[in-house]
Scaffold this motif. Structure first.
Motif, mmCIF file in Angstrom:
data_model
loop_
_atom_site.group_PDB
_atom_site.id
_atom_site.type_symbol
_atom_site.label_atom_id
_atom_site.label_comp_id
_atom_site.label_asym_id
_atom_site.label_seq_id
_atom_site.Cartn_x
_atom_site.Cartn_y
_atom_site.Cartn_z
ATOM 1 N N LYS A 215 -6.737 0.000 6.736
ATOM 2 C CA LYS A 215 -5.330 0.272 6.512
ATOM 3 C C LYS A 215 -5.204 1.618 5.803
ATOM 4 O O LYS A 215 -6.054 1.992 4.996
ATOM 5 C CB LYS A 215 -4.676 -0.833 5.672
ATOM 6 C CG LYS A 215 -3.144 -0.737 5.596
ATOM 7 C CD LYS A 215 -2.561 -1.951 4.942
ATOM 8 C CE LYS A 215 -1.043 -1.878 4.918
ATOM 9 N NZ LYS A 215 -0.423 -1.720 6.249
ATOM 10 N N SER A 216 -4.096 2.305 6.116
ATOM 11 C CA SER A 216 -3.842 3.606 5.498
ATOM 12 C C SER A 216 -2.374 3.709 5.151
ATOM 13 O O SER A 216 -1.523 3.128 5.828
ATOM 14 C CB SER A 216 -4.234 4.743 6.446
ATOM 15 O OG SER A 216 -3.865 5.991 5.892
ATOM 16 N N SER A 217 -2.087 4.442 4.087
ATOM 17 C CA SER A 217 -0.697 4.656 3.694
ATOM 18 C C SER A 217 -0.027 5.717 4.551
ATOM 19 O O SER A 217 1.183 5.916 4.457
ATOM 20 C CB SER A 217 -0.627 5.088 2.209
ATOM 21 O OG SER A 217 -1.286 6.323 2.021
ATOM 22 N N LEU B 74 0.835 -1.225 0.000
ATOM 23 C CA LEU B 74 0.000 0.000 0.000
ATOM 24 C C LEU B 74 0.857 1.257 0.000
ATOM 25 O O LEU B 74 0.591 2.209 -0.751
ATOM 26 C CB LEU B 74 -0.938 -0.016 1.212
ATOM 27 C CG LEU B 74 -2.087 1.009 1.153
ATOM 28 C CD1 LEU B 74 -3.012 0.685 -0.012
ATOM 29 C CD2 LEU B 74 -2.875 1.027 2.455
ATOM 30 N N ASN B 75 1.913 1.222 0.829
ATOM 31 C CA ASN B 75 2.779 2.410 0.872
ATOM 32 C C ASN B 75 3.530 2.605 -0.437
ATOM 33 O O ASN B 75 3.765 3.735 -0.888
ATOM 34 C CB ASN B 75 3.777 2.287 2.016
ATOM 35 C CG ASN B 75 3.096 2.419 3.384
ATOM 36 O OD1 ASN B 75 2.046 3.051 3.487
ATOM 37 N ND2 ASN B 75 3.669 1.827 4.408
ATOM 38 N N ALA C 287 1.142 4.103 -2.889
ATOM 39 C CA ALA C 287 0.900 5.508 -2.546
ATOM 40 C C ALA C 287 2.067 6.376 -2.957
ATOM 41 O O ALA C 287 1.892 7.501 -3.459
ATOM 42 C CB ALA C 287 0.635 5.630 -1.046
ATOM 43 N N ASP C 288 3.320 5.888 -2.775
ATOM 44 C CA ASP C 288 4.488 6.657 -3.183
ATOM 45 C C ASP C 288 4.558 6.815 -4.690
ATOM 46 O O ASP C 288 4.946 7.878 -5.203
ATOM 47 C CB ASP C 288 5.758 5.982 -2.670
ATOM 48 C CG ASP C 288 5.901 6.069 -1.166
ATOM 49 O OD1 ASP C 288 5.272 6.998 -0.577
ATOM 50 O OD2 ASP C 288 6.614 5.242 -0.574
ATOM 51 N N GLN D 40 -2.318 9.742 -0.984
ATOM 52 C CA GLN D 40 -2.669 8.946 0.187
ATOM 53 C C GLN D 40 -3.764 7.946 -0.166
ATOM 54 O O GLN D 40 -4.704 8.285 -0.894
ATOM 55 C CB GLN D 40 -3.110 9.854 1.327
ATOM 56 C CG GLN D 40 -3.514 9.099 2.589
ATOM 57 C CD GLN D 40 -4.061 10.045 3.656
ATOM 58 O OE1 GLN D 40 -3.812 11.243 3.615
ATOM 59 N NE2 GLN D 40 -4.790 9.489 4.593
#
Length: 483
Positions: A104-106, A82-83, A86-87, A92
């Motif tokens: 879940k969150s980035s 996920l991160n 997002a990158d 986000q």
């Protein structure tokens, strides 16, 4: 200043400038509105593109995962991916379960306290109740606009397993800078257009009103007593041509009417003069006739007093003949226009000379200064003063304490002679007849004195007027230019 008080040329000029300014404001407003619309469309389309790209990326991860594709396994499926996603997309990414709880969150774990931990019922219903299963929330925070899109994340069989949330900040720095530059260029262009419009408006308003100004000047110069020129203008519009034609027709009719009026006035003047002369001549003729008849009836050659009687009869006849001669002289003097003599006179000395023939001690002469020089005929000026003073003397004949004040002054290049008395004054019904020939309120006289004065004064481009109150006196004022 009211608009209706402005000239037509000024109103045309103002209208054209206002039209340019109004058009500039409208174009600028439309440009700003169009910019805002394009900015909103840009952000909406950019969010949609980001959303589709991230969904494709997430779907690839789902296809390649070894974990069971289910809501409770979302944390494990996207544990490391996920991160990275997002990158890659610089955005986000938040994942919620189907009930709206955050999975879940980035964003960093320490910052997740600021995230929305549970979605509202409005968002969940918005996703489930639309055909596209997509909901966009727009809100402002700290002066900045955010768009958050919510859509389903599905498994390989298109079954929803989570809710994908993409918070998107609308950054308008570049677009705002572009708009500022565009408006600056537009402002310079408008300034140039305004300067050109002012020049064109001046020329155009002058061109439009040129014909009207020429017509206006001609109308102002139109006089009944002189020959008026027709208007000749080339390259006229239809409206101006109609106006000029009407004016030229009016000039023809005016000249024709002026000729008829002059002829009628001359005929009327001769009739009036003939009646007046006949009336004045009849007055001495009657006693002359009676004297001759009496002489015929009573003449006796043997009468010792025959010589004395003949002398008396002759004296009576001579007196009446002299009266008729004075009448003829008076009418001849009135009919003769005074000749203008360009003689520089000291008006104060001439008026003083004219007053020397009067012996009345109640005549007072005053003057503003000793030397008031003007161009006038000496004889005519004396005639003006003597006639006014004689008229004043006759007006105060029955006054207990008579007084006549003659004053000479100058103002704005004009000489002013005033003759004031405290006599009986002029009645309201006679005020309009004072300067008419043969008008008189006295038992004797022909009423030509004031008419003669008016004739002389007007010959020298002057004016004569009077103010009078019944039983309080009258003030006659003569004004004529010094040169």
């Amino acid at each position: 200043m009211k608009l209706r008080n402005l000239s037509l040329r000024t109103r045309i000029f103002i209208a054209m400038i206002l039209l340019v300014l109004f058009a500039s404001i409208i174009i600028a407003s439309v440009s700003i509105f169009q910019y805002n619309e394009e900015t909103r469309d840009y952000h909406e389309q950019r969010l949609e593109r980001k959303e589709r790209a991230i969904q494709r990326h997430l779907n690839n991860v789902i296809k390649e995962t070894s974990y069971p594709v289910a809501t409770e396994k979302v944390n494990l499926i996207f544990k490391d991916e996920l991160n990275k996603i997002a990158d890659i997309h610089s955005l986000q990414i938040n994942l919620y379960d189907l009930e709206g709880s955050l999975l879940k969150s980035s964003r960093a774990i320490l910052a997740q306290d600021t995230l929305q931990q549970c979605l509202s019922a409005e968002i969940i219903n918005g996703i489930s109740n639309t055909a596209s299963h997509r909901y966009v929330d727009i809100h402002e925070e700290n002066g900045e606009t955010y768009q958050s899109s919510y859509t389903y994340l599905t498994d390989n069989k298109f079954k929803p397993i989570a809710i994908l949330n993409l918070p998107y900040l609308e950054r308008d720095d570049f677009l705002a800078r572009e708009l500022g530059e565009f408006l600056m260029r537009l402002g310079y262009a408008y300034l140039l257009v305004l300067i050109i419009a002012i020049g064109i408006a001046l020329l155009l308003s002058k061109y439009i009103t040129k014909s009207l100004q020429a017509i206006s000047d001609k109308i102002n110069e139109t006089r009944l007593e002189k020959r008026n020129e027709k208007i000749m203008i080339n390259d006229m519009s239809e409206e101006i041509f109609t106006l000029v034609s009407s004016y030229n027709s009016m000039i023809d009719e005016l000249e024709e009417s002026a000729v008829k009026l002059a002829t009628s006035e001359r005929e009327q003047a001769w009739r009036e003069m003939a009646k007046q002369v006949a009336h004045e001549i009849k007055n001495p003729l009657t006693p002359m006739r009676l004297t001759v008849q009496n002489f015929q009836r009573k003449f006796d050659p043997n009468d010792p007093n025959v010589t004395t009687k003949v002398n008396e009869y002759s004296k009576t006849l001579i007196q009446q003949i002299d009266t008729m001669s004075s009448i003829a002289s008076a009418f001849s003097t009135f009919a003769k226009m005074p000749a203008q003599q360009n003689e520089n006179l000291n008006v104060v000395e001439i008026v003083k000379l004219a007053l020397d023939i009067f012996n009345e001690d109640y005549i007072v002469f005053t003057y503003e200064k000793e030397n008031i020089i003007a161009k006038f005929d000496r004889t005519q000026l004396i005639r003006v003063v003597t006639n006014l003073v004689k008229n004043a003397i006759q007006a105060i004949a029955k006054t207990d304490s008579p007084q006549i004040i003659v004053h000479v002054s100058e103002l704005n290049g004009n000489v002013i002679i005033s003759v004031a008395d405290n006599g009986s004054g002029v009645s309201e019904e006679n005020k309009n007849k004072v300067f008419e020939p043969k008008f008189t309120t006295k038992s004797s006289g022909m009423g030509l004195g004031l008419a003669m004065v008016k004739n002389i004064v007007e010959t020298y481009n002057g004016t004569i007027s009077f103010e009078s109150e019944k039983d309080n006196g009258t003030v006659f004022k003569v004004v004529f230019p010094k040169a």
